[in-house]
Design an enzyme around this catalytic site. Sequence first.
Site, PDB file in Angstrom:
ATOM      1  N   LYS A 116      35.265  38.905  33.796  1.00  0.00           N
ATOM      2  CA  LYS A 116      34.940  39.345  32.442  1.00  0.00           C
ATOM      3  C   LYS A 116      33.722  38.611  31.880  1.00  0.00           C
ATOM      4  CE  LYS A 116      39.799  40.167  31.222  1.00  0.00           C
ATOM      5  NZ  LYS A 116      40.124  41.571  31.063  1.00  0.00           N
ATOM      6  N   GLU A 200      37.106  34.959  22.745  1.00  0.00           N
ATOM      7  CA  GLU A 200      36.480  36.023  21.977  1.00  0.00           C
ATOM      8  C   GLU A 200      36.959  35.997  20.554  1.00  0.00           C
ATOM      9  OE1 GLU A 200      37.244  39.890  23.657  1.00  0.00           O
ATOM     10  OE2 GLU A 200      35.817  39.549  25.276  1.00  0.00           O
ATOM     11  N   HIS A 235      49.149  44.369  24.714  1.00  0.00           N
ATOM     12  CA  HIS A 235      47.894  44.651  25.403  1.00  0.00           C
ATOM     13  C   HIS A 235      48.061  45.595  26.588  1.00  0.00           C
ATOM     14  CE1 HIS A 235      46.248  41.678  22.820  1.00  0.00           C
ATOM     15  NE2 HIS A 235      46.916  40.690  23.373  1.00  0.00           N
ATOM     16  N   GLU A 293      34.953  45.378  28.921  1.00  0.00           N
ATOM     17  CA  GLU A 293      34.863  45.193  30.369  1.00  0.00           C
ATOM     18  C   GLU A 293      34.691  46.532  31.050  1.00  0.00           C
ATOM     19  OE1 GLU A 293      38.308  43.815  32.377  1.00  0.00           O
ATOM     20  OE2 GLU A 293      39.683  45.115  31.301  1.00  0.00           O
ATOM     21  N   ARG A 297      36.985  51.638  39.049  1.00  0.00           N
ATOM     22  CA  ARG A 297      37.964  52.425  39.810  1.00  0.00           C
ATOM     23  C   ARG A 297      38.413  53.599  38.955  1.00  0.00           C
ATOM     24  NH1 ARG A 297      42.022  51.046  36.404  1.00  0.00           N
ATOM     25  NH2 ARG A 297      42.186  48.869  35.833  1.00  0.00           N
TER      26      ARG A 297
HETATM   27  P1  ADP Z   1      42.756  43.666  30.590  1.00  0.00           P
HETATM   28  O1  ADP Z   1      41.656  43.505  31.590  1.00  0.00           O
HETATM   29  O2  ADP Z   1      43.900  42.752  30.869  1.00  0.00           O
HETATM   30  O3  ADP Z   1      43.166  45.079  30.372  1.00  0.00           O
HETATM   31  P2  ADP Z   1      41.079  43.719  28.243  1.00  0.00           P
HETATM   32  O4  ADP Z   1      39.973  42.763  28.109  1.00  0.00           O
HETATM   33  O5  ADP Z   1      40.737  45.101  28.681  1.00  0.00           O
HETATM   34  O6  ADP Z   1      42.171  43.102  29.230  1.00  0.00           O
HETATM   35  O7  ADP Z   1      41.891  43.791  26.902  1.00  0.00           O
HETATM   36  C1  ADP Z   1      43.126  44.487  26.811  1.00  0.00           C
HETATM   37  C2  ADP Z   1      43.463  44.799  25.376  1.00  0.00           C
HETATM   38  O8  ADP Z   1      43.500  43.620  24.574  1.00  0.00           O
HETATM   39  C3  ADP Z   1      42.460  45.681  24.681  1.00  0.00           C
HETATM   40  O9  ADP Z   1      42.712  47.020  24.922  1.00  0.00           O
HETATM   41  C4  ADP Z   1      42.672  45.318  23.232  1.00  0.00           C
HETATM   42  O10 ADP Z   1      43.796  45.962  22.727  1.00  0.00           O
HETATM   43  C5  ADP Z   1      42.999  43.863  23.270  1.00  0.00           C
HETATM   44  N1  ADP Z   1      41.796  43.058  23.046  1.00  0.00           N
HETATM   45  C6  ADP Z   1      40.915  42.650  23.976  1.00  0.00           C
HETATM   46  N2  ADP Z   1      39.919  41.940  23.431  1.00  0.00           N
HETATM   47  C7  ADP Z   1      40.178  41.871  22.111  1.00  0.00           C
HETATM   48  C8  ADP Z   1      39.528  41.248  20.985  1.00  0.00           C
HETATM   49  N3  ADP Z   1      38.411  40.528  21.120  1.00  0.00           N
HETATM   50  N4  ADP Z   1      40.085  41.399  19.765  1.00  0.00           N
HETATM   51  C9  ADP Z   1      41.223  42.103  19.603  1.00  0.00           C
HETATM   52  N5  ADP Z   1      41.882  42.692  20.601  1.00  0.00           N
HETATM   53  C10 ADP Z   1      41.383  42.585  21.854  1.00  0.00           C
END
Ligand code: ADP
Length: 630
Positions: A116, A200, A235, A293, A297
């Site tokens: 990431k 973040e 999440h 991110e 895939r």
């Molecule tokens: P993963 O790779 O585990 O799926 P992500 O980075 O895609 O993780 O994040 C998954 C979820 O977490 C997102 O869909 C969102 O709901 C929440 N999320 C991620 N980053 C943030 C952020 N900076 N602030 C608030 N929610 C977040």
Amino acid sequence: MFSSLLIANRGEIACRIIRTARSLGIRTVAVHSDADARAAHVRAADMAVHIGPSPARESYLVGQRIIEAALQSGAEAIHPGYGFLSEIADFARAVIAAGLIWVGPRPESIEAMGLKDAAKALMQQAGVPVTPGYMGADQDPARLRAEADAIGYPVLIKAVAGGGGKGMRKVDAAADFAEALQSCQREAAASFGNDQVLIEKYILSPRHIEVQVFGDAHGNVVHLYERDCSLQRRHQKVIEEAPAPGMDAATRQAVCAAAVQAARAVSYQGAGTIEFIADASEGLHPDRVWFMEMNTRLQVEHPVTEAVTGVDLVEWQLRVAAGEPLPLAQDEIVLAGHAIEARLYAEDPARGFLPATGSLDQLWLSARVRIDSGVEQGDAISPFYDPMIAKLIAHGASREEARLQLMEALDDSFVAPLTTNKGFLYECLADADFAAGRVDTGLIARQGDALIPAEAPGQAAADAAAARLRRDWLGWHASGQARAFRQGLFGFRLNRAPEERIALWSGGHMVLGDSAAASPLRSDMVGADSVAVTERGQGRIFTFHAPRPRPGSSAGDGAILAPMPGKVIAVDVAEGDRVSKGQRLLVLEAMKMEHAMAAPFDGTVTRLEAATGAQVQVEALLIVVEADKE
Ligand code: ADP
């Protein structure tokens, strides 16, 4: 186009890929573990190769074994599906080195997007807006803490190698930072073998919006519009849809353009998804969407995009892998209608969404919607893999049409005896905010128990089940109305002359919905001694048994049992300690997640059976808390 394909996956996605391959006249080869010897994907493929024992790391994750299987079976190409080896660049390289076609992006693209922090840095360079935060190499806890302080709370700690919603901790205040960091690093090391994190800014009212992109070997990159996956629990995506509700032309233009830019930055080939997070506190705005991110895939939720664009994304993957150009140009890809997908899982919402395993003795899935499933009636959900049963995908002219169709489909489907999240999915779709398109990632958490099918059985549902039995049940006839004895326990008189008994439906976790719910009830006999009713999507089976003494109270006592098999990774108390209600007693790691066990009431720890590092079985006694005397 190549003429044979090995699918390095299992379950619904393997079945899904086989379907398209077959329609293109491609011979399909499945691979399987011990547990999957007779699985649906094995039955669906033209041939199958056994690749090892049940645990994924000894079968579906053993790249070399899978490549051997491809060479042995004469397959020309390998499709990795999602999860497992799909985003392992070295596996992609090994496939290519073995002279096989890799159905996926170039290994370099996978690598560039794999972590990431590196992906965010790359995107920043490419001019794509990224979520504000710290993504440096310095992982000193003091430095991380200082960065979090500078960003301002709440912040989100994320494992750089994380995925699937794991390895993330929201921190609301500086005081909680150290503990959250440790826990996140521990989970990251255990799940991903990498404890590096990034920090973040936590976006308030966040919406998860992602864009499907596609590239080919001829330099073409297109997008297939956005999906909204904001309905999440911890999440993890629960319900996904396309297009995003309330999306305006300017914001769509901005995210789709940023997505194409991101894909171009890594010369992307094949199917990919660029995930964004939007601050939706004041609706969607083009300048309030940030790159999160890229998933290199096919995505679980790809069917909603297929529904609204009419494109078979797996077909495109196969064509691109074979060197063909993308079948459509950007201006030929048009949105039609609205699609919503719900992920049906074998899990128990009333018990903290614990995964359920066992055989699917009864499995009927509605024919009203698209079903992507990797199991059929008689199959089992094993503890080895993801407990997803099926994806239900509704497509309507409008969002409302798709929403109602999907609710109907859930009501129409039935799974037993496994507990599922079906009623929970129904409640999510029925939620007033969801119905109005007011979605954000906090919706499910905010609603809390309101989305968990009601604990107290409703009279209407009980009567519907009683009516079935009134007709005849092994010579017994129900007389009178169903009667509630106490919460979760219903009964009525049964006669079979000269005997008379009281039939009890003991709720357990199979309780009926709220009687105020006026949705139609559907019922069916299941087996000889039980009745099934579906109310608001929730399937319940009620089994008859004669009254018997209630076992010693268990809900009210302070015996803390392991809710599933796992490993004790932290013990916070000692025998004799005073604890207060809600206080954390220990942490159990199971299914790669951490589960904190808390004191049920104020009291004293009178027994401690758990030690850090111990492996425990389901229902093993861990701790006993004795309540304070009144
Ligand atoms: P993963 O790779 O585990 O799926 P992500 O980075 O895609 O993780 O994040 C998954 C979820 O977490 C997102 O869909 C969102 O709901 C929440 N999320 C991620 N980053 C943030 C952020 N900076 N602030 C608030 N929610 C977040």
